[in-house]
Each structure stands twice: as structure tokens, then as C-alpha cells.
Design a protein around this motif. Structure first.
Motif, PDB file in Angstrom:
ATOM      1  N   LEU A  12       0.834  -1.203   0.000  1.00  0.00           N
ATOM      2  CA  LEU A  12       0.000   0.000   0.000  1.00  0.00           C
ATOM      3  C   LEU A  12       0.871   1.255   0.000  1.00  0.00           C
ATOM      4  CD1 LEU A  12      -2.773  -0.899   2.619  1.00  0.00           C
ATOM      5  CD2 LEU A  12      -2.928  -1.026   0.130  1.00  0.00           C
ATOM      6  N   MET A  13       1.922   1.230   0.814  1.00  0.00           N
ATOM      7  CA  MET A  13       2.804   2.390   0.912  1.00  0.00           C
ATOM      8  C   MET A  13       3.521   2.674  -0.407  1.00  0.00           C
ATOM      9  SD  MET A  13       4.532   1.979   4.632  1.00  0.00           S
ATOM     10  CE  MET A  13       3.528   1.485   6.023  1.00  0.00           C
ATOM     11  N   HIS A  14       3.755   1.631  -1.182  1.00  0.00           N
ATOM     12  CA  HIS A  14       4.404   1.825  -2.485  1.00  0.00           C
ATOM     13  C   HIS A  14       3.582   2.790  -3.335  1.00  0.00           C
ATOM     14  CE1 HIS A  14       5.714   0.881  -6.598  1.00  0.00           C
ATOM     15  NE2 HIS A  14       6.884   0.622  -6.029  1.00  0.00           N
ATOM     16  N   ARG A  15       2.272   2.619  -3.343  1.00  0.00           N
ATOM     17  CA  ARG A  15       1.400   3.516  -4.107  1.00  0.00           C
ATOM     18  C   ARG A  15       1.294   4.878  -3.417  1.00  0.00           C
ATOM     19  NH1 ARG A  15       0.480   4.090  -8.948  1.00  0.00           N
ATOM     20  NH2 ARG A  15      -0.113   1.944  -9.230  1.00  0.00           N
ATOM     21  N   MET A  16       1.305   4.907  -2.081  1.00  0.00           N
ATOM     22  CA  MET A  16       1.221   6.174  -1.348  1.00  0.00           C
ATOM     23  C   MET A  16       2.448   7.042  -1.598  1.00  0.00           C
ATOM     24  SD  MET A  16      -0.305   4.904   2.261  1.00  0.00           S
ATOM     25  CE  MET A  16      -1.799   3.902   2.307  1.00  0.00           C
ATOM     26  N   ARG A  17       3.548   6.402  -1.917  1.00  0.00           N
ATOM     27  CA  ARG A  17       4.789   7.127  -2.192  1.00  0.00           C
ATOM     28  C   ARG A  17       4.619   8.081  -3.370  1.00  0.00           C
ATOM     29  NH1 ARG A  17       9.952   3.658  -3.724  1.00  0.00           N
ATOM     30  NH2 ARG A  17       8.600   3.416  -5.508  1.00  0.00           N
ATOM     31  N   SER A 138     -16.796  17.058   6.837  1.00  0.00           N
ATOM     32  CA  SER A 138     -16.285  18.280   7.466  1.00  0.00           C
ATOM     33  C   SER A 138     -16.449  19.518   6.608  1.00  0.00           C
ATOM     34  CB  SER A 138     -14.807  18.098   7.804  1.00  0.00           C
ATOM     35  OG  SER A 138     -14.644  16.977   8.653  1.00  0.00           O
ATOM     36  N   PHE A 139     -16.474  19.319   5.313  1.00  0.00           N
ATOM     37  CA  PHE A 139     -16.586  20.435   4.375  1.00  0.00           C
ATOM     38  C   PHE A 139     -17.746  20.111   3.431  1.00  0.00           C
ATOM     39  CE2 PHE A 139     -12.209  19.910   5.747  1.00  0.00           C
ATOM     40  CZ  PHE A 139     -11.968  21.143   6.328  1.00  0.00           C
ATOM     41  N   PRO A 140     -18.965  20.486   3.822  1.00  0.00           N
ATOM     42  CA  PRO A 140     -20.174  20.038   3.113  1.00  0.00           C
ATOM     43  C   PRO A 140     -20.210  20.339   1.623  1.00  0.00           C
ATOM     44  CG  PRO A 140     -20.743  21.173   5.147  1.00  0.00           C
ATOM     45  CD  PRO A 140     -19.272  21.334   4.954  1.00  0.00           C
ATOM     46  N   VAL A 141     -19.587  21.417   1.181  1.00  0.00           N
ATOM     47  CA  VAL A 141     -19.565  21.704  -0.240  1.00  0.00           C
ATOM     48  C   VAL A 141     -18.291  21.064  -0.797  1.00  0.00           C
ATOM     49  CG1 VAL A 141     -19.605  23.507  -1.991  1.00  0.00           C
ATOM     50  CG2 VAL A 141     -20.802  23.848   0.168  1.00  0.00           C
ATOM     51  N   SER A 142     -18.345  19.742  -0.973  1.00  0.00           N
ATOM     52  CA  SER A 142     -17.184  19.011  -1.475  1.00  0.00           C
ATOM     53  C   SER A 142     -17.626  18.085  -2.593  1.00  0.00           C
ATOM     54  CB  SER A 142     -16.504  18.217  -0.358  1.00  0.00           C
ATOM     55  OG  SER A 142     -17.371  17.227   0.146  1.00  0.00           O
ATOM     56  N   ALA A 143     -16.681  17.720  -3.423  1.00  0.00           N
ATOM     57  CA  ALA A 143     -16.970  16.808  -4.532  1.00  0.00           C
ATOM     58  C   ALA A 143     -15.805  15.844  -4.691  1.00  0.00           C
ATOM     59  CB  ALA A 143     -17.172  17.594  -5.823  1.00  0.00           C
ATOM     60  N   GLN A 144     -16.124  14.556  -4.733  1.00  0.00           N
ATOM     61  CA  GLN A 144     -15.111  13.529  -4.930  1.00  0.00           C
ATOM     62  C   GLN A 144     -14.876  13.294  -6.409  1.00  0.00           C
ATOM     63  OE1 GLN A 144     -15.654   9.824  -2.853  1.00  0.00           O
ATOM     64  NE2 GLN A 144     -16.780  10.821  -1.203  1.00  0.00           N
ATOM     65  N   GLY A 145     -13.641  12.936  -6.713  1.00  0.00           N
ATOM     66  CA  GLY A 145     -13.305  12.596  -8.088  1.00  0.00           C
ATOM     67  C   GLY A 145     -12.137  11.628  -8.110  1.00  0.00           C
ATOM     68  N   GLU A 146     -11.925  11.062  -9.276  1.00  0.00           N
ATOM     69  CA  GLU A 146     -10.801  10.136  -9.427  1.00  0.00           C
ATOM     70  C   GLU A 146      -9.494  10.909  -9.412  1.00  0.00           C
ATOM     71  OE1 GLU A 146     -11.137   7.558 -12.759  1.00  0.00           O
ATOM     72  OE2 GLU A 146     -13.162   6.941 -12.242  1.00  0.00           O
ATOM     73  N   GLY A 147      -8.465  10.249  -8.954  1.00  0.00           N
ATOM     74  CA  GLY A 147      -7.140  10.850  -8.955  1.00  0.00           C
ATOM     75  C   GLY A 147      -6.409  10.546 -10.238  1.00  0.00           C
ATOM     76  N   ALA A 148      -5.118  10.820 -10.245  1.00  0.00           N
ATOM     77  CA  ALA A 148      -4.308  10.712 -11.452  1.00  0.00           C
ATOM     78  C   ALA A 148      -3.765   9.312 -11.705  1.00  0.00           C
ATOM     79  CB  ALA A 148      -3.147  11.702 -11.362  1.00  0.00           C
ATOM     80  N   ALA A 149      -3.961   8.392 -10.770  1.00  0.00           N
ATOM     81  CA  ALA A 149      -3.425   7.033 -10.915  1.00  0.00           C
ATOM     82  C   ALA A 149      -4.379   6.054 -10.240  1.00  0.00           C
ATOM     83  CB  ALA A 149      -2.031   6.960 -10.283  1.00  0.00           C
ATOM     84  N   PRO A 150      -4.197   4.764 -10.465  1.00  0.00           N
ATOM     85  CA  PRO A 150      -5.061   3.788  -9.787  1.00  0.00           C
ATOM     86  C   PRO A 150      -5.017   3.967  -8.267  1.00  0.00           C
ATOM     87  CG  PRO A 150      -3.751   2.710 -11.473  1.00  0.00           C
ATOM     88  CD  PRO A 150      -3.233   4.119 -11.356  1.00  0.00           C
ATOM     89  N   HIS A 151      -6.153   3.850  -7.648  1.00  0.00           N
ATOM     90  CA  HIS A 151      -6.330   3.936  -6.201  1.00  0.00           C
ATOM     91  C   HIS A 151      -6.099   5.338  -5.653  1.00  0.00           C
ATOM     92  CE1 HIS A 151      -6.831  -0.339  -6.251  1.00  0.00           C
ATOM     93  NE2 HIS A 151      -5.653  -0.476  -6.829  1.00  0.00           N
ATOM     94  N   HIS A 152      -6.059   6.344  -6.518  1.00  0.00           N
ATOM     95  CA  HIS A 152      -5.957   7.734  -6.092  1.00  0.00           C
ATOM     96  C   HIS A 152      -7.344   8.358  -6.133  1.00  0.00           C
ATOM     97  CE1 HIS A 152      -1.437   8.686  -6.813  1.00  0.00           C
ATOM     98  NE2 HIS A 152      -1.587   7.399  -6.555  1.00  0.00           N
ATOM     99  N   TRP A 153      -7.637   9.239  -5.191  1.00  0.00           N
ATOM    100  CA  TRP A 153      -8.874  10.010  -5.153  1.00  0.00           C
ATOM    101  C   TRP A 153      -8.505  11.457  -4.930  1.00  0.00           C
ATOM    102  CZ3 TRP A 153      -9.014   5.034  -3.505  1.00  0.00           C
ATOM    103  CH2 TRP A 153     -10.118   4.272  -3.839  1.00  0.00           C
ATOM    104  N   ALA A 154      -9.433  12.323  -5.300  1.00  0.00           N
ATOM    105  CA  ALA A 154      -9.308  13.749  -5.011  1.00  0.00           C
ATOM    106  C   ALA A 154     -10.639  14.227  -4.457  1.00  0.00           C
ATOM    107  CB  ALA A 154      -8.951  14.523  -6.271  1.00  0.00           C
TER     108      ALA A 154
END
Length: 177
Positions: A12-17, A138-154
Motif C-alpha cells: 500500500l505504501m508503495h502507491r502512497m509514495r 467536514s466540508f459540506p460543499v465538497s466533490a469527490q473525483g478520481e485521482g491521477a493514478a489507480p487507487h488515487h482520489w481527489a
């Protein structure tokens, strides 16, 4: 080489890097692990994922992590999905969750906070301590989206009139963009 909890955490940490190399380096020192061990764990997990004979999906997670801390179901649209969670030593206040569809295929892998999300202030955004749901609550006006790589979120959100983007790997907060 047996693939267990330590190796899974390192994989998991390999991807977190990708997003937080300094935090991964600190974790490697805390675990008395080398970069070579990190790479070897990632390579081993990748080989298992592509092996014709290795267990797949939730069975692969159970092989590496043992019995789950939680197993249940949750509605997902018109389907009912299986939810399985494991506790990992490097993230003691969180659980690693696998959401699987009716055919047993893994739909999502990420960290969650058992018992529900936690309300945060902007100052509370600490790498490896917050999950996607914490930021959303915590921040009600928020929107989730995919990140730039597998298993990444924004997660895009606004705080004190300023637009922000929080970056996550496996649902675990890494840093602001």
C-alpha cells in the motif's frame, strides 16, 4: 516468501509514495523496512494479482491479512454488496475496506473510519489520519473525483472561501494539491 500483513502494508505504501514520499520514508524507518523491501512487497502483490493460480479479490486479501475484523453487507444502488474490513497496525484507528459486488469481484479498496466519519477543521487535515468520508463530512460543499493514478482520489472542497483539493491514496489523506 509468505505475503502477510507487513508486506501488504508495504505494498500500500508503495502507491502512497506517489503523493507523499516523505511520509512513506518515515514509515519505513518506523517499521525498520528498506526501500528494497517496499519494492519487493509491491512486486510480490502484483505477481499474485496476475497469477493464474493465486487467490483473487477478497480471497487474496484474506490470504494476506487473515480473518477480517468486520464482514457484512451494504446497499449500493439497486445491488447489495459485501463489505469486509481489516485492521492494519500502521493505521490503528482506521480499517482497510474491500467492497465486493454480487459476483465476488472487488469494486473498491480503501481505508475507512470504523464507526463513521470524523468532523475535522482545516488544521486537522493530517496525512495518514483522515479518510475521504472525514473530508466530505467536514466540508459540506465538497466533490469527490478520481485521482491521477489507480487507487488515487481527489476531494475538492472550500474552506474559508478558498478552493482546495485534498489528495488520497486508498482513501487515506496524503496531502493538498
Amino acid at each position: 516468501m509468505r505475503f502477510g500483513v507487513r508486506q501488504f502494508e508495504l505494498a500500500l505504501m508503495h502507491r502512497m509514495r506517489d503523493l507523499n514520499p516523505q511520509r512513506v520514508e518515515q514509515a519505513l524507518a518506523d517499521l525498520d523496512a528498506s526501500r528494497a523491501e517496499l519494492r519487493a512487497a509491491h512486486a510480490h502483490w502484483t505477481r499474485l494479482a496476475h497469477s493464474a493460480t493465486a487467490p483473487k479479490g477478497r480471497a487474496a486479501l484474506r490470504m494476506a491479512l487473515g480473518p477480517p475484523a468486520y464482514a457484512g453487507t451494504t446497499p449500493f444502488g439497486s445491488l447489495t454488496c459485501d463489505v469486509t474490513r481489516w485492521r492494519l497496525p500502521s493505521w490503528p484507528e482506521l480499517e482497510f475496506e474491500a467492497l465486493t459486488g454480487p459476483g465476488g469481484e472487488v469494486w473498491n479498496l480503501w481505508f475507512v473510519r470504523p464507526g463513521g466519519d470524523r468532523r475535522l477543521s482545516f488544521a486537522d487535515l493530517t496525512p495518514w489520519e483522515c479518510v475521504v468520508a472525514d473530508v466530505g463530512a467536514s466540508f459540506p460543499v465538497s466533490a469527490q473525483g478520481e485521482g491521477a493514478a489507480p487507487h488515487h482520489w481527489a476531494v475538492d472542497f472550500t474552506c474559508a472561501g478558498t478552493s482546495r483539493r485534498a489528495l488520497f491514496v486508498y482513501g487515506l489523506y496524503q496531502r493538498l494539491a
